[in-house]
Design an enzyme around this catalytic site. Structure first.
Site, short mmCIF file in Angstrom:
data_model
loop_
_atom_site.label_atom_id
_atom_site.label_comp_id
_atom_site.label_asym_id
_atom_site.label_seq_id
_atom_site.Cartn_x
_atom_site.Cartn_y
_atom_site.Cartn_z
N HIS A 45 0.81 -1.35 0.17
CA HIS A 45 -0.08 -0.02 0.02
C HIS A 45 0.90 1.21 -0.16
CE1 HIS A 45 0.19 -0.32 4.39
NE2 HIS A 45 0.31 1.08 4.56
N ASP B 253 0.36 -7.62 1.08
CA ASP B 253 0.79 -6.16 1.39
C ASP B 253 2.36 -6.14 1.65
OD1 ASP B 253 0.63 -3.63 2.05
OD2 ASP B 253 -0.32 -3.80 3.90
N SER C 115 4.31 4.15 10.12
CA SER C 115 5.12 3.01 10.39
C SER C 115 4.96 1.64 9.79
CB SER C 115 4.69 2.58 11.93
OG SER C 115 3.22 2.14 11.85
#
Length: 1026
Positions: free
Chosen positions: A120, A151, A233
């Site tokens: 992402h 991801d 993060s």
């Protein structure tokens, strides 16, 4: 997703934040979570279960002294491998909107320069970014791999560019992940350069979290821990005490709980090895989403005691099995698998986890796998052909007529449970702006031709000429039951090229090519029509007025002058049917860089053009070709007498859905209206004008209409006035008020004679004051008595509240703020309409009161020719032009003639904080007082290099921004008003590689700078590339 799992949200960065009024408060940017919607960052986004997402927590790094010496040594080694990623996803694509953000990554191959981060972050579409190492060295990075489902993505950088520190890789050890092990999350948490957060892995077998309508991972398990990570993060390494990366930070809850979700590293490690060995990263799939379900649920689905015993014996620590959750129609699993099937074996091997399933599928692309399942307690064996995940993951898109399109992705198909096919609208702009949704549409057909895939769509669009009106059918992914049918206007003149962008994993760029230029427009032909009859009115002359109304639709391909919308519609009044002149509100037609469509009698559609824009009184005059109209259009008769308060009149208006409504009513008030200025981004508003209100609720429902006498004479126009943006709702206020017709007659008379009005203006704004105030301010009793005799309805005078900053102010006396105006050319001014004398005089003899003293002065007026924008530049995603009239009405000093009016999301301007309402005064230390000097300075800057802009905020705060130029996605473009241009009236020049190109360039998405409807969006921020 586990049945008891709460909604999870990704922790992603939002763009630079600014003060509530939209202006840059400081040049230090704050950080937070990405707002995945198109709305303003202050607007909460709604989760799919109806709950609002909360703001991310700001957490503190681990306190000094809390770690052992062993952890300290590990952390010192790890931080050298962690990088802060600052990036732009330059245009909307698939599940990802255009955005600017920050995240984290870590080096996994120091020799080749590979960085692991989240998918992402890398995104599925165009990416532009750089990495900052621990010692603050910066290096460009580009994607070489983004997984179609999971991801994670891999960026590449040049290791030789890091000169002042040794670059080392962090080893990936997915085998070391255990429940109960202590871990550290090292990354760019909450936008900080480095944060170290501690936690303990509590689960290794949770299902992938669902993030709502955007990108979500699936067909993998996730780890769970309590680390309280926050925005930025994403992509952080999750390390154990020995300094090995055991997982990848991916997301977490945003409801106050400190729960985080980590991606296992098995598949990232395989992808990395393939890259290192130069092998293709094969990805297989059968278009079925599996989820982990515990044994008790599996029993209810049909898991037999015999098979449960075998599974528990083979996997003593296992508590879950894989169950089919979503099976896509027309996919390999369709009619072979069913929802609720419990997976037992794959190719004869007992299996309960995702990793061995994926290993089998990834190594079997194009081959057949044999699955054994339990369906309601019955054993079922099926053979399924394994498809190529890369084939159903879009790697190209086409831009045409203001929109962008690609084949529907597996991500979207899985999310909505539809077949993985169709043409997906990833940027619904220009001709393809449907309702208020920016994406999610599936095109079914265009011009009576079906468009099952992107290649067919391209061929269909090639055959449609410019300015054609064609039928289109489409559905939205959220409601595939409903087929929408409408007619669209195909715009191929603002962006003539149909551009194809194809992903290049070797360079990390998307390569552009021109598929076709626009076919010339077909010449319009005359059409015949008749008007509707207005029923239930006793006044035939009033009923005939419907023959003077036309529907006007306006599309603005480029956002200028701070105007918040890119399309508007309203009703116009025909004031000269022989010449095709129509008068309409400037809230509908704000400037002349636009396409105007006029519909007559709900049947005949013709083009319109702007012939006059009034600088103050909120109306525009547009024109159509009357030779194309065979209909009994009537010129409205405008009254030369001023309507008065208390007068009976007839209200005819058009409501929000374009339906005509009418009623007899009474004028309740006539007053000098003050439309509030918009503090966030100055845009056109009515100034120094009288407004009319009437005693009917219909007036508030209608943005267009007239007040008419019994004989059919129009006494006033009913117009929409654009006001300020509401700070609470982030919506633009609109006021519906009347404008008396006598004010219009001088301009209309000149236009009917073929003369373009040349107006003169007093450079100031007035406000009505009562006699009690005037007396205290020094107005004599004699003048007060004169006012009471001249204007019996309103005892008022006018105070100068604001001066308009003029570039070339004429010599002589001038009005000052606080002055009270008594007379102009010997006429006592007690009505705002009496100021109209200024429009036709170079000088005015005035009597004023200043500082309690009466003065006789000669006031110069200024030409209104300078009020409209006729030159604009798009540079690095920012739209710049001369400060328009609304800016000069609200500011006391112009810092330069280079004003930032808007910017594109996902652009360098957005990333580095060049905000609307800023003035650019210098480029690399060189003064840029005007657009020409600015253009000369920036064209010579090499691509992908830094430069300095010295800027001034609207509130006179100087600051310096460093930006990196990006010509590939955001070429420098110049728009110049040119009446000789037959299609648009504007000329386009593109600058690429220092070369000047007439028209569009080769690079950049082939759409104009299209803005969302800014009902809830950030002011001055637009979507898409230019």
């Amino acid at each position: 997703m586990n049945g008891t799992s709460p909604v999870a949200r990704s922790k992603r960065k939002e763009p630079p934040q600014y003060s509530s009024d939209g202006r840059l408060a400081k040049h230090h940017r704050t950080n937070g979570d990405i707002d995945m919607s198109s709305a303003d960052a202050n607007t909460p986004t709604e989760d799919f279960d109806g709950h609002y997402e909360e703001e991310p927590r700001h957490v503190l790094p681990l306190a000094p002294g809390a770690d052992t010496a062993e952890w300290q040594a590990t952390i010192e080694n790890v931080v050298r491998n962690v990088v802060s990623i600052r990036f732009c996803q330059t245009c909307s694509f698939d599940t990802d909107p255009a955005l600017t953000s920050e995240a984290t990554g870590f080096v996994v191959d120091a020799e080749r320069g590979y960085i692991l981060t989240n998918r992402h972050v890398v995104g599925s579409g165009p990416f532009w970014g750089y990495c900052i190492f621990d010692n603050h060295e910066e290096v460009d990075a580009y994607p070489v791999y983004r997984d179609p489902v999971h991801d994670f993505g891999i960026l590449k950088f040049d290791p030789k560019a890091i000169k002042y520190m040794p670059v080392a890789a962090l080893p990936l050890r997915p085998d070391l992940a255990r429940v109960g092990i202590e871990i550290r999350v090292v990354g760019n948490d909450a936008g900080e350069k480095l944060s170290i957060l501690s936690g303990v892995i509590s689960r290794l077998d949770r299902n992938a979290p669902e993030y709502g309508d955007g990108y979500s991972d699936f067909n993998t398990c996730y780890y769970q821990a309590s680390a309280a990570a926050s925005g930025g993060s994403s992509g952080s390494p999750v390390v154990n005490k020995d300094g090995f990366a055991v997982a990848l930070q991916a997301g977490g809850r945003a409801d106050g709980a400190s729960t985080d979700y980590f991606l296992p590293l098995d598949r990232p490690l395989r992808a990395l090895k393939c890259l290192q060995e130069g092998k293709p990263i094969t990805r297989g799939d059968i278009q079925c989403q599996f989820v982990l379900k515990p044994f008790d649920e599996c029993r209810r689905l049909g898991l037999t005691p015999e098979w449960e015993a075998q599974v528990r014996k083979a996997f003593p620590k296992e508590t879950n099995m894989l169950v089919a959750e979503i099976i896509l129609p027309e996919g390999p699993s369709h009619k072979k698998l069913e929802e609720g099937d419990v997976l037992i074996k794959v190719n004869g091997k007992l299996l309960t986890q995702f990793i061995p399933l994926e290993e089998t599928l990834d190594s079997s692309v194009g081959q057949t796998v044999k699955l054994m399942l339990l369906r309601g307690g019955e054993e079922v064996e099926v053979e399924i052909e394994v498809g190529d995940l890369h084939q159903i993951t879009p790697d190209r898109f086409v831009s045409v007529s203001g929109g962008s399109f690609h084949n529907l992705s597996y991500q979207q198909a899985r999310l909505y449970g539809v077949a993985c096919k169709g043409v997906y609208v990833c940027e619904a702009g220009g001709s393809f702006r449907f309702d208020n949704n920016e994406n999610g549409w599936i095109i079914q057909s265009i011009d009576q031709k079906e468009t099952p895939d992107l290649d067919t769509f391209i061929e269909v669009m090639k055959g449609i000429p410019d300015k054609a009106r064609v039928v289109i059918t489409y559905k939205h992914l959220r409601d595939m039951h409903t087929l929408h049918t409408t007619v669209i206007y195909v715009d191929r003149h603002w962006a003539k090229k149909m551009k194809l962008a194809v992903r290049n994993d070797k360079t990390g760029l998307w390569d552009f090519s021109n598929l076709s230029d626009a076919l010339p427009a077909v010449a319009p032909v005359p059409r015949k029509a008749s008007f509707i009859q207005l029923e239930n009115t006793s006044h035939p002359a009033v009923a005939d007025l419907v023959k003077s109304f036309v529907h006007v639709s306006v599309t603005m391909p480029v956002k200028l002058d701070g105007f918040p919308k890119n399309r508007k519609w309203g009703m116009g009044l025909v004031i000269d049917a022989e010449k095709g002149l129509v008068i309409i509100s400037r809230a509908i037609v704000p400037y002349d860089l636009c396409d105007i469509t006029i519909t007559i009698a709900d049947s005949i559609v013709v083009e319109g053009k702007v012939v006059f824009l009034h600088p103050l009184q909120n109306y525009a005059v547009i024109q159509y070709d009357p030779k194309l109209v065979d209909a009994p259009v009537r010129s409205a008769k405008l009254s030369s007498e001023m309507i008065s308060q208390g007068a009976s009149t007839y209200f005819i208006g058009y409501n929000r859905i374009g339906r005509i409504v009418h009623t007899a009513t009474t004028v309740t008030e006539m007053f000098a209206v003050t439309i509030p200025a918009n503090s966030g981004a100055p845009r056109y508003r009515a100034v120094n004008v009288d407004a009319i209100t009437v005693d009917t609720n219909l007036s508030g429902q209608c943005g267009s209409g007239v007040l008419v006498a019994q004989d059919g004479t129009v006494q006033a126009l009913w117009l929409t006035y654009l006001g300020e943006r509401n700070p609470s709702s982030h919506r633009d206020e609109e006021y519906h008020l009347g404008l008396a017709t006598p004010t219009l007659l001088p301009v209309i008379s000149q236009l009917q004679q073929g003369i373009t009005p040349k107006l003169r203006l007093l450079s100031c704004e007035f406000r009505a004051i009562q006699m009690s105030q005037a007396r205290i301010m020094g107005v004599s009793e004699e003048w007060i008595q004169k006012v009471s005799l001249v204007n019996t309805a309103h005892h008022q005078l006018f105070l100068v509240t604001k001066r308009t900053y003029e570039r070339n102010e004429p010599a002589g006396d001038h009005l000052k703020e606080g002055d009270i105006l008594l007379t102009l050319n010997n006429q006592l001014i007690t009505k705002i309409s009496e100021l109209d004398v200024m429009y036709s005089h170079d000088y005015l003899d005035a009597v004023i009161v200043r500082n309690t003293k009466e003065l006789h002065i000669k006031l110069p007026t200024v030409a209104a020719d300078d009020a409209e924008t006729d030159h604009a530049i798009s540079f690095c995603g920012a739209i710049l032009h001369r400060p328009h009239l609304a800016v000069r009405q609200q500011i006391s000093k112009l810092f330069s003639e280079v004003y930032v009016s808007a910017r594109t999301r996902g652009s360098p301007a957005y990333q580095y904080g060049l905000a609307p309402t800023n003035f650019v005064t210098h480029v690399n230390g060189k003064r840029t007082p005007d657009l020409k000097s600015f253009l000369d300075a920036v064209v010579g800057i090499p691509d992908n290099t830094y430069f300095r802009l010295k800027c001034m905020t609207f509130d006179s705060v100087p600051w310096v921004v460093t930006m990196k130029k990006n010509e590939h996605y955001f070429p420098t473009t110049e728009l110049i008003k040119d009446p000789s241009e037959p299609l648009t009236g504007w000329r386009r020049i593109t600058y690429e590689g220092g070369k000047k190109i007439e028209g569009e360039g080769h690079e950049g998405v082939g759409v104009a700078v299209l803005g969302e409807d800014q009902g809830e969006g950030g002011e001055g921020d637009v979507d898409g590339c230019c």
